[in-house]
Each structure stands twice: as C-alpha cells, then as structure tokens.
Design an enzyme around this catalytic site. Structure first.
Site, PDB file in Angstrom:
ATOM      1  N   CYS A 142     -89.298  53.846 -67.395  1.00 21.09           N
ATOM      2  CA  CYS A 142     -90.215  54.993 -67.447  1.00 21.09           C
ATOM      3  C   CYS A 142     -90.452  55.485 -68.877  1.00 21.09           C
ATOM      4  O   CYS A 142     -91.042  54.777 -69.675  1.00 21.09           O
ATOM      5  CB  CYS A 142     -89.706  56.107 -66.539  1.00 21.09           C
ATOM      6  SG  CYS A 142     -91.000  57.283 -66.077  1.00 21.09           S
ATOM      7  N   LYS A 163    -100.091  64.054 -62.936  1.00 22.08           N
ATOM      8  CA  LYS A 163     -98.847  63.311 -62.782  1.00 22.08           C
ATOM      9  C   LYS A 163     -98.987  62.250 -61.698  1.00 22.08           C
ATOM     10  O   LYS A 163     -99.553  62.497 -60.633  1.00 22.08           O
ATOM     11  CB  LYS A 163     -97.705  64.264 -62.430  1.00 22.08           C
ATOM     12  CG  LYS A 163     -96.350  63.577 -62.341  1.00 22.08           C
ATOM     13  CD  LYS A 163     -95.233  64.578 -62.059  1.00 22.08           C
ATOM     14  CE  LYS A 163     -93.880  63.891 -62.028  1.00 22.08           C
ATOM     15  NZ  LYS A 163     -92.775  64.846 -61.772  1.00 22.08           N
ATOM     16  N   SER A 192     -92.915  58.377 -61.042  1.00 19.52           N
ATOM     17  CA  SER A 192     -92.885  59.814 -61.298  1.00 19.52           C
ATOM     18  C   SER A 192     -93.069  60.024 -62.796  1.00 19.52           C
ATOM     19  O   SER A 192     -92.106  60.071 -63.554  1.00 19.52           O
ATOM     20  CB  SER A 192     -91.549  60.410 -60.826  1.00 19.52           C
ATOM     21  OG  SER A 192     -91.475  61.788 -61.106  1.00 19.52           O
ATOM     22  N   HIS A 235     -89.576  53.799 -60.937  1.00 20.68           N
ATOM     23  CA  HIS A 235     -88.184  54.185 -60.711  1.00 20.68           C
ATOM     24  C   HIS A 235     -87.619  53.471 -59.488  1.00 20.68           C
ATOM     25  O   HIS A 235     -87.303  54.099 -58.469  1.00 20.68           O
ATOM     26  CB  HIS A 235     -88.074  55.696 -60.519  1.00 20.68           C
ATOM     27  CG  HIS A 235     -88.211  56.475 -61.787  1.00 20.68           C
ATOM     28  ND1 HIS A 235     -87.201  56.553 -62.722  1.00 20.68           N
ATOM     29  CD2 HIS A 235     -89.246  57.205 -62.281  1.00 20.68           C
ATOM     30  CE1 HIS A 235     -87.598  57.312 -63.742  1.00 20.68           C
ATOM     31  NE2 HIS A 235     -88.830  57.710 -63.499  1.00 20.68           N
ATOM     32  N   GLU A 237     -84.783  52.533 -59.027  1.00 19.85           N
ATOM     33  CA  GLU A 237     -83.411  52.990 -58.780  1.00 19.85           C
ATOM     34  C   GLU A 237     -83.348  54.255 -57.928  1.00 19.85           C
ATOM     35  O   GLU A 237     -82.270  54.622 -57.433  1.00 19.85           O
ATOM     36  CB  GLU A 237     -82.694  53.240 -60.115  1.00 19.85           C
ATOM     37  CG  GLU A 237     -83.003  54.559 -60.796  1.00 19.85           C
ATOM     38  CD  GLU A 237     -84.351  54.611 -61.519  1.00 19.85           C
ATOM     39  OE1 GLU A 237     -84.695  55.671 -62.081  1.00 19.85           O
ATOM     40  OE2 GLU A 237     -85.062  53.580 -61.525  1.00 19.85           O
ATOM     41  N   ARG A 249     -88.333  70.953 -56.722  1.00 23.85           N
ATOM     42  CA  ARG A 249     -87.959  71.575 -58.003  1.00 23.85           C
ATOM     43  C   ARG A 249     -89.182  72.140 -58.704  1.00 23.85           C
ATOM     44  O   ARG A 249     -89.167  73.275 -59.208  1.00 23.85           O
ATOM     45  CB  ARG A 249     -87.283  70.528 -58.885  1.00 23.85           C
ATOM     46  CG  ARG A 249     -86.944  70.990 -60.299  1.00 23.85           C
ATOM     47  CD  ARG A 249     -86.789  69.790 -61.216  1.00 23.85           C
ATOM     48  NE  ARG A 249     -88.044  69.044 -61.356  1.00 23.85           N
ATOM     49  CZ  ARG A 249     -88.135  67.799 -61.813  1.00 23.85           C
ATOM     50  NH1 ARG A 249     -87.037  67.137 -62.145  1.00 23.85           N
ATOM     51  NH2 ARG A 249     -89.322  67.207 -61.926  1.00 23.85           N
TER      52      ARG A 249
END
Length: 301
Positions: A142, A163, A192, A235, A237, A249
C-alpha cells in the site's frame, strides 16, 4: 512448517489459539535446516494487529521463518504500548550491518501527505535504499508501494478524488512469473487507500512487470525483473472485519466515509462481512517466500 517469533510476542498466543504452528525460539535452535530470516518494517499505527495479520500469512508455508521487527523511529505511539515496542522492535542501527532473506514494508496512514512532509522520510529512504544491498527480496504494501516507487523510480504521489475502499476483482496477467503460480484468472482482494497506481503510468515509467490489476484499482501486484522488489497495492493480509473497523472508525471521527464496495452483505453495515480473499492471499505470500526468497537467497551471506 512453523513460523518462529520472539518469545512473549502477543501474536504467538493468538496464532496458537488458531492452531497455527508457532515455534519457540528455543525449539528452533535445535532445527538443522536453515530458517529464513525476514525483516518486518511495521509502519501501521496498530502494530500488534498488523503483526498478527501478516504472521498468519507467513506461517502457512513449508518454510521455517524467523522474524525481526523493525521500527523506523522511537516516537511515542498512541496505538501500541511502549513496552511492546521496546521489547520486540529493533532500531535500524541495530540491524544495519546484517543481511536478510526477505523484508516486508507495510502501509501507513499517510496517503494524503507529501513525502517531504513525512517526519521519518529521510530515515525510511535510508532503510529502503539499504535493502537493495542487504535483502534478497522486499515486499512493499500500500503506502509502502508509493514510497518504494518514489525512491526507486522517482514517481510522484498520485491521489484519487475519493478513497478506494472495498473488495475488488483483479485480473491475473498471462505470465509464467512464479509469484502468481496457482492464481485463478480472476481473484478478489481488499483495498483501502487514497493513492492511485494507474497501470499505464507504472508501465510507462518503470521496468516493473504488472502481474495483476483491474480497471478500478489500477495495479495490484508487480515485481522487478530480478525479483528483488515486489509491490502489492492492496491489503491481502486484512482480516474479514478490518475494512469494517476502518469504516466505523472514520464514521466516529466524523469523516462521512463511503461504504466499502462489494463488502458488506447487501451493502448493510450491520451484517458481518466474509473473507473472500484468504486463499489467494496465502498463495501470494507462499509464492513470494518460496520463489522470490527461499529459491534465490544464498545459504550463507
């Protein structure tokens, strides 16, 4: 085969509870085979969660792997207990004279900040430049990809208008590159980020082989011809709920985030999302460890 991580690291008990083979340092010293030694530069704020996510993937191979955790500076973290950092993380000066079979450089929440304004940019540039001579293969993730492309190819940061958040379909290149060996023609992976990695820009300004991309996400996976650097813009992972946690969040912070695409069942954030990228994520990290690290790294540096 197991992953060997420092005694007492919180990830050890979590992974053991998931029946993942974790080897203690004491037991590992009695193994006759040579383990791989990886350097893990963790730039994420919630370091323990990031450690666990990556170590899940690194443990699912027939190779024994030792991990050294690296921090880029000694600033006081708001999201990770300082005793954890002081106990488990090394400073660059401690490992500068060593060689590593592999290295992972994680992402960081710095998408909308110019490289020159990143407080630790000079130190990070030094570490990444050092890796070319001291690491067999380095995997960038990323924001780490953007940093690597800037340092190696002088590519500027390209930001998206909104985003990119969600789970997206990618197309695998028609290539014999072993990094994508066993990949389906299409596969899903989460993203992300605000940073954009247009495939045409990457092809025009670098010598990277793009191994997977999509019209929506741009480049997802690429590697240098010598296999010394690997770039993963998403991502793989991530856990099933990581995008959900990030969404909530940002909601709590009053940022009015868009719902992650192709993620919540029926686009209903009250429902629990599924992890539909786990198998290809494991394959990616397994291929990297085997073909880009184990098969290339010298037995003795």
């Amino acid at each position: 085969m197991p992953i060997n991580i420092p005694n007492g690291l919180p990830a050890a008990s979590v992974l053991a509870g998931e029946q993942i083979f974790v080897m203690t340092e004491e037991r590992a010293t009695h193994q006759d085979i040579r383990p791989l030694t990886l350097l893990f530069l963790n730039l994420m704020p919630k370091k323990i969660a990031t450690e666990i996510q990556y170590m899940r993937k690194l443990s699912n191979t027939p190779l024994q792997v030792n991990i050294d955790l690296l921090r880029v500076d000694k600033h006081i973290s708001k999201n990770t207990p300082q005793p954890h950092l002081d106990t488990f993380y090394k400073d660059f000066e401690e490992i500068e004279g060593r060689n590593y079979d592999g290295m992972i450089i994680t992402g960081a929440p710095l998408d909308q900040i110019d490289f020159s304004d990143v407080t630790y940019w000079d130190k990070l540039e030094k570490i990444i430049t050092w890796s070319k001579e001291h690491v067999t293969s380095t995997l960038f993730s990323c924001w780490g990809v953007a940093a690597g492309l800037k340092i190696f190819y002088d590519l500027p940061l390209i930001n998206r208008k909104e985003k990119l958040s969600g789970v997206f379909l990618h197309h695998t290149a028609q290539s014999l590159n072993p990094l994508i060996r066993g990949f389906d023609d299409t596969f899903l992976a989460p993203h992300s980020r605000f940073i954009d990695f247009p495939s045409d820009v990457i092809r025009k300004h670098t010598d990277l082989e793009i191994l997977a991309d999509s019209e929506i996400t741009g480049m997802f996976l690429a590697a240098t011809p010598d296999r010394r650097q690997v770039f993963v813009t998403g991502h793989p992972e991530y856990d099933a709920t990581t995008l959900s946690d990030e969404y909530r969040r940002d909601l709590a912070a009053g940022k009015d985030p868009k719902l992650p695409e192709n993620y919540f069942p029926h686009d209903d954030p009250t429902q629990i999302p599924s992890c539909v990228w786990r198998s290809h994520a494991s394959l990616l990290f397994g291929n990297w460890l085997n073909y880009y690290v184990y098969q290339i790294t010298p037995y003795k540096w």
